[in-house]
Design a protein around this motif. Structure first.
Motif, PDB file in Angstrom:
ATOM      1  N   MET A  93      -4.969  -2.674 -12.875  1.00  0.00           N
ATOM      2  CA  MET A  93      -6.200  -3.061 -12.175  1.00  0.00           C
ATOM      3  C   MET A  93      -6.750  -1.880 -11.402  1.00  0.00           C
ATOM      4  N   ASN A  94      -8.001  -1.556 -11.611  1.00  0.00           N
ATOM      5  CA  ASN A  94      -8.647  -0.460 -10.904  1.00  0.00           C
ATOM      6  C   ASN A  94      -9.459  -1.000  -9.740  1.00  0.00           C
ATOM      7  N   ASP A  95      -9.409  -0.297  -8.615  1.00  0.00           N
ATOM      8  CA  ASP A  95     -10.191  -0.662  -7.433  1.00  0.00           C
ATOM      9  C   ASP A  95     -11.254   0.397  -7.232  1.00  0.00           C
ATOM     10  N   THR A  96     -12.523   0.017  -7.528  1.00  0.00           N
ATOM     11  CA  THR A  96     -13.628   0.964  -7.447  1.00  0.00           C
ATOM     12  C   THR A  96     -14.577   0.532  -6.347  1.00  0.00           C
ATOM     13  N   GLY A  97     -14.523   1.229  -5.220  1.00  0.00           N
ATOM     14  CA  GLY A  97     -15.411   0.913  -4.118  1.00  0.00           C
ATOM     15  C   GLY A  97     -15.259  -0.506  -3.620  1.00  0.00           C
ATOM     16  N   GLY A  98     -14.020  -1.018  -3.601  1.00  0.00           N
ATOM     17  CA  GLY A  98     -13.784  -2.370  -3.128  1.00  0.00           C
ATOM     18  C   GLY A  98     -13.937  -3.428  -4.197  1.00  0.00           C
ATOM     19  N   VAL A  99     -14.448  -3.052  -5.366  1.00  0.00           N
ATOM     20  CA  VAL A  99     -14.574  -3.976  -6.494  1.00  0.00           C
ATOM     21  C   VAL A  99     -13.390  -3.741  -7.425  1.00  0.00           C
ATOM     22  N   ARG A 100     -12.625  -4.780  -7.686  1.00  0.00           N
ATOM     23  CA  ARG A 100     -11.419  -4.648  -8.497  1.00  0.00           C
ATOM     24  C   ARG A 100     -11.738  -4.922  -9.963  1.00  0.00           C
ATOM     25  N   GLU A 101     -11.524  -3.911 -10.792  1.00  0.00           N
ATOM     26  CA  GLU A 101     -11.811  -4.053 -12.214  1.00  0.00           C
ATOM     27  C   GLU A 101     -10.602  -4.632 -12.948  1.00  0.00           C
ATOM     28  N   VAL A 102     -10.859  -5.663 -13.738  1.00  0.00           N
ATOM     29  CA  VAL A 102      -9.839  -6.273 -14.592  1.00  0.00           C
ATOM     30  C   VAL A 102     -10.476  -6.509 -15.952  1.00  0.00           C
ATOM     31  N   GLU A 103      -9.651  -6.753 -16.943  1.00  0.00           N
ATOM     32  CA  GLU A 103     -10.183  -7.053 -18.271  1.00  0.00           C
ATOM     33  C   GLU A 103     -10.763  -8.467 -18.335  1.00  0.00           C
ATOM     34  N   VAL A 104     -10.025  -9.432 -17.771  1.00  0.00           N
ATOM     35  CA  VAL A 104     -10.410 -10.840 -17.866  1.00  0.00           C
ATOM     36  C   VAL A 104     -10.200 -11.514 -16.519  1.00  0.00           C
ATOM     37  N   ALA A 105     -11.143 -12.369 -16.140  1.00  0.00           N
ATOM     38  CA  ALA A 105     -10.965 -13.249 -14.986  1.00  0.00           C
ATOM     39  C   ALA A 105     -10.931 -14.686 -15.489  1.00  0.00           C
ATOM     40  N   VAL A 106      -9.937 -15.433 -15.042  1.00  0.00           N
ATOM     41  CA  VAL A 106      -9.848 -16.867 -15.315  1.00  0.00           C
ATOM     42  C   VAL A 106     -10.103 -17.586 -13.998  1.00  0.00           C
ATOM     43  N   VAL A 107     -11.088 -18.469 -13.986  1.00  0.00           N
ATOM     44  CA  VAL A 107     -11.444 -19.193 -12.767  1.00  0.00           C
ATOM     45  C   VAL A 107     -11.015 -20.644 -12.932  1.00  0.00           C
ATOM     46  N   GLY A 108     -10.035 -21.049 -12.129  1.00  0.00           N
ATOM     47  CA  GLY A 108      -9.501 -22.400 -12.209  1.00  0.00           C
ATOM     48  C   GLY A 108      -8.092 -22.399 -12.760  1.00  0.00           C
ATOM     49  N   ALA A 109      -7.178 -23.096 -12.074  1.00  0.00           N
ATOM     50  CA  ALA A 109      -5.776 -23.116 -12.504  1.00  0.00           C
ATOM     51  C   ALA A 109      -5.279 -24.541 -12.701  1.00  0.00           C
ATOM     52  N   GLY A 110      -6.133 -25.363 -13.320  1.00  0.00           N
ATOM     53  CA  GLY A 110      -5.680 -26.656 -13.799  1.00  0.00           C
ATOM     54  C   GLY A 110      -5.106 -26.494 -15.190  1.00  0.00           C
ATOM     55  N   GLN A 111      -5.097 -27.570 -15.970  1.00  0.00           N
ATOM     56  CA  GLN A 111      -4.496 -27.524 -17.308  1.00  0.00           C
ATOM     57  C   GLN A 111      -5.134 -26.447 -18.174  1.00  0.00           C
ATOM     58  N   ALA A 112      -6.467 -26.394 -18.174  1.00  0.00           N
ATOM     59  CA  ALA A 112      -7.167 -25.428 -19.024  1.00  0.00           C
ATOM     60  C   ALA A 112      -6.910 -23.996 -18.573  1.00  0.00           C
ATOM     61  N   GLY A 113      -7.003 -23.739 -17.271  1.00  0.00           N
ATOM     62  CA  GLY A 113      -6.797 -22.380 -16.770  1.00  0.00           C
ATOM     63  C   GLY A 113      -5.391 -21.877 -16.994  1.00  0.00           C
ATOM     64  N   LEU A 114      -4.400 -22.746 -16.793  1.00  0.00           N
ATOM     65  CA  LEU A 114      -3.012 -22.330 -17.028  1.00  0.00           C
ATOM     66  C   LEU A 114      -2.761 -22.066 -18.506  1.00  0.00           C
ATOM     67  N   SER A 115      -3.377 -22.872 -19.368  1.00  0.00           N
ATOM     68  CA  SER A 115      -3.258 -22.630 -20.801  1.00  0.00           C
ATOM     69  C   SER A 115      -3.818 -21.260 -21.159  1.00  0.00           C
ATOM     70  N   ALA A 116      -4.996 -20.933 -20.621  1.00  0.00           N
ATOM     71  CA  ALA A 116      -5.579 -19.609 -20.884  1.00  0.00           C
ATOM     72  C   ALA A 116      -4.677 -18.509 -20.344  1.00  0.00           C
ATOM     73  N   GLY A 117      -4.139 -18.707 -19.142  1.00  0.00           N
ATOM     74  CA  GLY A 117      -3.244 -17.715 -18.570  1.00  0.00           C
ATOM     75  C   GLY A 117      -2.012 -17.489 -19.440  1.00  0.00           C
ATOM     76  N   TYR A 118      -1.458 -18.556 -19.970  1.00  0.00           N
ATOM     77  CA  TYR A 118      -0.289 -18.450 -20.850  1.00  0.00           C
ATOM     78  C   TYR A 118      -0.608 -17.595 -22.071  1.00  0.00           C
ATOM     79  N   PHE A 119      -1.731 -17.876 -22.718  1.00  0.00           N
ATOM     80  CA  PHE A 119      -2.045 -17.137 -23.940  1.00  0.00           C
ATOM     81  C   PHE A 119      -2.454 -15.696 -23.653  1.00  0.00           C
ATOM     82  N   LEU A 120      -3.029 -15.425 -22.485  1.00  0.00           N
ATOM     83  CA  LEU A 120      -3.292 -14.042 -22.106  1.00  0.00           C
ATOM     84  C   LEU A 120      -1.970 -13.293 -21.877  1.00  0.00           C
ATOM     85  N   ARG A 121      -1.028 -13.945 -21.206  1.00  0.00           N
ATOM     86  CA  ARG A 121       0.274 -13.307 -21.009  1.00  0.00           C
ATOM     87  C   ARG A 121       0.945 -13.060 -22.352  1.00  0.00           C
ATOM     88  N   ARG A 122       0.822 -14.025 -23.232  1.00  0.00           N
ATOM     89  CA  ARG A 122       1.417 -13.887 -24.560  1.00  0.00           C
ATOM     90  C   ARG A 122       0.791 -12.725 -25.325  1.00  0.00           C
TER      91      ARG A 122
END
Length: 402
Positions: free
Chosen positions: A1-30
């Motif tokens: 993760m890069n921090d550029t002028g207080g803005v943190r750069e990431v490849e993907v942001a997942v918003v929400g950690a219910g069933q759908a968000g956790l599923s997305a997180g799992y497959f991103l980790r995979r």
């Protein structure tokens, strides 16, 4: 993760950690994506074997998982305590870890919250919470800007899994503001005991309305009103019928119309409990009233009904206000979605939306969204390994395995 002028750069942001968000997180980790620690340290994820250890050297492909709730559990943590696990709609297993040996008599809010917490730990999903996402805007160099009360992230892709719980829908009827009793939405319901001896009007034709009527009828006088006659379905819900129902909901979002609930096209399943309640007259619907009076509700034909409580079991709407700066809505009022991808902006995927607004649909949508995000970012899905708990970056020729 890069921090550029207080803005943190990431490849993907997942918003929400219910069933759908956790599923997305799992497959991103995979797929080999990292979840940086809260302090910004890389946790490493090129090779992952569960147990919360995060082994391996960091790949430089980071994602962040943001959730506004104070604890794991998604919307389930807010369900009323009397909704036990045995009474809830089936909660489908999250990918990679079954929900086993749950006590059917335990509140579903506790069962699912505990399960989600174990899942986050098992797959090293470093969820940042509570974090409120206030807006998503266009950023520089093709990135998005995700503005929150905990800082700003700049992802190349966004998977939105914010669900509906935060946007209870309350329709307006003339005179509503004059009612001297209590009005509440399903989201504020905590159990039948507080309505003992009261006269309760339950508004709505969905599963929640039926569940609440069955509870309330034991301690209170109830009247059920619906906008349309509810359809009870005694035939089994086959896989083909389920696919057909989901397809109808999916067609609406493809056309850019607001999504319908799946139950609006499937009808209400008749269980033994519902059959008995219908025989007792508990589930005898009245047509929708025309106005609210200070002491109850009234119909245009002159009928009136006194009530102490109006309980609005009128559903929810998708919580998407934070996406408003991107102007994603179509003239029909909805967001046109093809699969999970937003037609107006392929960087954005909506999961747990429309046809995927169920626990099994959310799982599948998380997987589908990650596949498309990997393609967008020029990466490839991972190969399966002999170790079912392992998550590794895959060669290109194995892309079809996700």
């Amino acid at each position: 993760m890069n921090d550029t002028g207080g803005v943190r750069e990431v490849e993907v942001a997942v918003v929400g950690a219910g069933q759908a968000g956790l599923s997305a997180g799992y497959f991103l980790r995979r797929a080999g994506y990292n979840t940086p620690g809260i302090d910004g340290m890389d946790r490493g994820a090129d090779s992952y074997s569960g147990s919360g250890s995060g082994a391996g050297k960091g790949s430089g492909h980071d994602f962040v998982l943001l959730d506004h709730s104070p604890a794991p559990g998604g919307a389930w943590q807010y369900r009323w305590p009397s909704l036990t696990y045995g009474k809830a709609h089936r909660v489908h297993d999250l990918p990679g870890m079954p929900l086993a040996d749950a006590d059917p008599g335990r509140p579903s809010s506790e069962v699912v919250s505990d399960y989600f917490a174990r899942y986050e730990d098992a797959f090293d999903l470093r969820v940042r919470r509570p974090v409120d996402v206030t807006a998503v805007r266009e950023g520089a160099r093709g990135r998005l800007l995700v503005e929150t009360d905990a800082g700003v992230w700049a992802p190349r892709a966004l998977i939105n899994a914010t669900g509906t719980w935060d946007r209870p829908f309350l329709p307006y009827y003339p005179g509503q503001e004059t009612f001297l009793g209590r009005q509440l939405h399903t989201a504020g319901y905590r159990g039948a005991a507080e309505f003992a001896g009261r006269r309760v009007v339950v508004v709505g034709g969905g599963t929640s309305a039926v569940q609440l009527l069955l509870e309330l009828a034991e301690v209170a006088g109830t009247t059920w009103v619906t906008r349309r006659p509810p359809v009870f379905r005694s035939a089994p819900f086959t896989e083909d019928w389920g696919r057909s129902a989901v397809a109808m909901v999916e067609e609406r979002v493809r056309r850019g119309l607001p999504p319908q609930s799946v139950v609006s096209v499937t009808g209400l399943a008749v269980t033994e409990e519902i059959r008995a309640a219908r025989a007792r007259g508990i589930l005898r619907p009245e047509p929708m009233f025309d106005r609210v009076t200070p002491h109850g509700v009234a119909w245009a034909d002159g009928r009136a009904l006194d009530a102490d409580v109006i309980l609005w079991a009128t559903g929810f709407r998708a919580a998407l206000d934070h996406l408003a700066p991107l102007r994603l809505r179509e003239p029909g009022g909805g967001i046109r979605v093809e699969g999970t991808r937003v037609a107006r902006d392929p960087r954005i995927h909506l999961i747990g939306y429309g046809p995927s607004a169920s626990t099994i649909g959310a799982n599948r949508a998380g997987r589908a969204a990650v596949r498309e995000v990997l393609a967008l970012l020029g990466r490839v899905p991972p190969a399966q390994t002999s170790d079912p708990g392992a998550i590794r970056v895959a060669p290109a020729q194995e892309a079809a395995t996700l």
